[in-house]
Enzyme design. Sequence first.
Site, PDB file in Angstrom:
ATOM      1  N   SER A 142      39.210   3.296 -34.084  1.00 48.19           N
ATOM      2  CA  SER A 142      38.508   3.571 -32.819  1.00 48.19           C
ATOM      3  C   SER A 142      37.435   4.600 -33.120  1.00 48.19           C
ATOM      4  O   SER A 142      37.521   5.319 -34.137  1.00 48.19           O
ATOM      5  CB  SER A 142      39.499   4.151 -31.807  1.00 48.19           C
ATOM      6  OG  SER A 142      38.826   4.679 -30.674  1.00 48.19           O
ATOM      7  N   TYR A 155      46.298   9.962 -29.617  1.00 46.97           N
ATOM      8  CA  TYR A 155      45.612   8.699 -29.927  1.00 46.97           C
ATOM      9  C   TYR A 155      44.579   8.922 -31.041  1.00 46.97           C
ATOM     10  O   TYR A 155      44.495   8.157 -31.994  1.00 46.97           O
ATOM     11  CB  TYR A 155      44.939   8.193 -28.646  1.00 46.97           C
ATOM     12  CG  TYR A 155      44.204   6.880 -28.775  1.00 46.97           C
ATOM     13  CD1 TYR A 155      44.894   5.671 -28.782  1.00 46.97           C
ATOM     14  CD2 TYR A 155      42.816   6.838 -28.873  1.00 46.97           C
ATOM     15  CE1 TYR A 155      44.217   4.464 -28.882  1.00 46.97           C
ATOM     16  CE2 TYR A 155      42.133   5.634 -28.967  1.00 46.97           C
ATOM     17  CZ  TYR A 155      42.837   4.446 -28.970  1.00 46.97           C
ATOM     18  OH  TYR A 155      42.170   3.253 -29.074  1.00 46.97           O
TER      19      TYR A 155
HETATM   20  P1  NAD Z   1      44.090  -5.501 -24.541  1.00 41.40           P
HETATM   21  O1  NAD Z   1      44.589  -4.627 -23.465  1.00 41.40           O
HETATM   22  O2  NAD Z   1      43.102  -6.572 -24.175  1.00 41.40           O
HETATM   23  O3  NAD Z   1      45.298  -6.238 -25.295  1.00 41.40           O
HETATM   24  C1  NAD Z   1      46.375  -5.536 -25.811  1.00 41.40           C
HETATM   25  C2  NAD Z   1      47.377  -6.548 -26.315  1.00 41.40           C
HETATM   26  O4  NAD Z   1      48.331  -5.833 -27.079  1.00 41.40           O
HETATM   27  C3  NAD Z   1      48.136  -7.259 -25.178  1.00 41.40           C
HETATM   28  O5  NAD Z   1      48.094  -8.653 -25.367  1.00 41.40           O
HETATM   29  C4  NAD Z   1      49.547  -6.703 -25.314  1.00 41.40           C
HETATM   30  O6  NAD Z   1      50.557  -7.614 -24.926  1.00 41.40           O
HETATM   31  C5  NAD Z   1      49.602  -6.386 -26.816  1.00 41.40           C
HETATM   32  N1  NAD Z   1      50.619  -5.407 -27.162  1.00 41.40           N
HETATM   33  C6  NAD Z   1      50.879  -4.226 -26.535  1.00 41.40           C
HETATM   34  N2  NAD Z   1      51.914  -3.603 -27.133  1.00 41.40           N
HETATM   35  C7  NAD Z   1      52.304  -4.401 -28.171  1.00 41.40           C
HETATM   36  C8  NAD Z   1      53.336  -4.317 -29.128  1.00 41.40           C
HETATM   37  N3  NAD Z   1      54.180  -3.276 -29.153  1.00 41.40           N
HETATM   38  N4  NAD Z   1      53.469  -5.313 -30.033  1.00 41.40           N
HETATM   39  C9  NAD Z   1      52.629  -6.387 -30.005  1.00 41.40           C
HETATM   40  N5  NAD Z   1      51.638  -6.529 -29.107  1.00 41.40           N
HETATM   41  C10 NAD Z   1      51.476  -5.543 -28.192  1.00 41.40           C
HETATM   42  O7  NAD Z   1      43.547  -4.493 -25.637  1.00 41.40           O
HETATM   43  P2  NAD Z   1      42.312  -4.492 -26.676  1.00 41.40           P
HETATM   44  O8  NAD Z   1      41.429  -3.459 -26.122  1.00 41.40           O
HETATM   45  O9  NAD Z   1      41.758  -5.796 -27.038  1.00 41.40           O
HETATM   46  O10 NAD Z   1      42.984  -4.075 -28.044  1.00 41.40           O
HETATM   47  C11 NAD Z   1      43.781  -3.012 -28.260  1.00 41.40           C
HETATM   48  C12 NAD Z   1      43.414  -2.402 -29.631  1.00 41.40           C
HETATM   49  O11 NAD Z   1      42.033  -2.002 -29.654  1.00 41.40           O
HETATM   50  C13 NAD Z   1      44.227  -1.146 -29.824  1.00 41.40           C
HETATM   51  O12 NAD Z   1      44.479  -0.934 -31.186  1.00 41.40           O
HETATM   52  C14 NAD Z   1      43.284  -0.085 -29.286  1.00 41.40           C
HETATM   53  O13 NAD Z   1      43.617   1.202 -29.725  1.00 41.40           O
HETATM   54  C15 NAD Z   1      41.968  -0.584 -29.816  1.00 41.40           C
HETATM   55  N6  NAD Z   1      40.781  -0.057 -29.151  1.00 41.40           N
HETATM   56  C16 NAD Z   1      40.469  -0.463 -27.896  1.00 41.40           C
HETATM   57  C17 NAD Z   1      39.303   0.005 -27.303  1.00 41.40           C
HETATM   58  C18 NAD Z   1      38.863  -0.458 -25.933  1.00 41.40           C
HETATM   59  O14 NAD Z   1      37.946   0.148 -25.369  1.00 41.40           O
HETATM   60  N7  NAD Z   1      39.437  -1.516 -25.389  1.00 41.40           N
HETATM   61  C19 NAD Z   1      38.478   0.900 -27.996  1.00 41.40           C
HETATM   62  C20 NAD Z   1      38.853   1.305 -29.266  1.00 41.40           C
HETATM   63  C21 NAD Z   1      39.993   0.801 -29.856  1.00 41.40           C
END
Ligand code: NAD
Length: 256
Positions: A142, A155
Amino acid sequence: MGRLQDRVAVITAAGSGMGRAAARLFAREGATVVVADIDEKAASDTVDEITAKGGRARAHCVDVGDLAALRSLFDMVERDFGILHVLYNHAGIPGPAGLDISEAEYDRAGDINTKSAFFATSYALPLLRRAAPHASIIFTASVSGLVGSPLAPLYSMHKGALVLLMRSLAIAHGKEGIRVNAICPGPIQTPMLPQFFGRNQPAGADDMAAKFAAAIPLGRPGQPEEIAGAALFLASDESSFVTGVALPVDGGYTTQ
Ligand code: NAD
């Protein structure tokens, strides 16, 4: 087209957001994608979207924070595919804000944000070796892993740890033909974004998501497909001389 033809990819948290966008794109480029997610329906919806377009994908329900369940994911890959070309450790959660949290909250967030990626990589390594020199590991860090996040120290600590895990593994496994990189997204419009800002939002404060978006040189949050494009580059041979890189995909946020 065909940039991942006949390759096998595991993407964690591929039931939604950026993981789902990457699963779609990888499959369109010829990969068989293992869509791993804790939400069984979300994973099978991703698979249905892919197979409806003629792609190959398999849903696998897993809580990445549960090492026994994680192990069985890679046992399945070994049994059914015998090789792994791309490991995309994407799963992560915002976790609790601030320092006043319980030990259980601390441990659960760490299990999902760092322990899972460490052990997934450990379990996948023998399979990735069989794919060398076409093997690629991608971590989702991130912008919070590159610069401090005053309201989300835990985080930020997790994402910073992933960046140094990635660099260490890139050095350790480069000569084996395994490349290791990280993507550092800025705010991306997925269901996680309002969770992240909602959790950090002190009562009566300005809208933090809007403030964050205003600080982005491109003037907007990103879309999941804009991360998937970066992931395809790192997964495919187009990045064959790229390893050890923490790539910000953030609209310029970390340049300031
Ligand atoms: P999202 O909310 O669209 O999807 C998250 C998915 O993770 C869901 O399908 C959920 O069921 C799954 N999940 C949650 N806990 C889990 C577990 N214990 N085991 C397996 N699956 C699990 O999220 P996203 O934004 O596409 O992706 C999340 C990743 O991206 C994370 O690593 C997050 O730290 C990172 N991230 C997100 C952002 C943002 O702005 N969205 C920015 C930087 C980094």
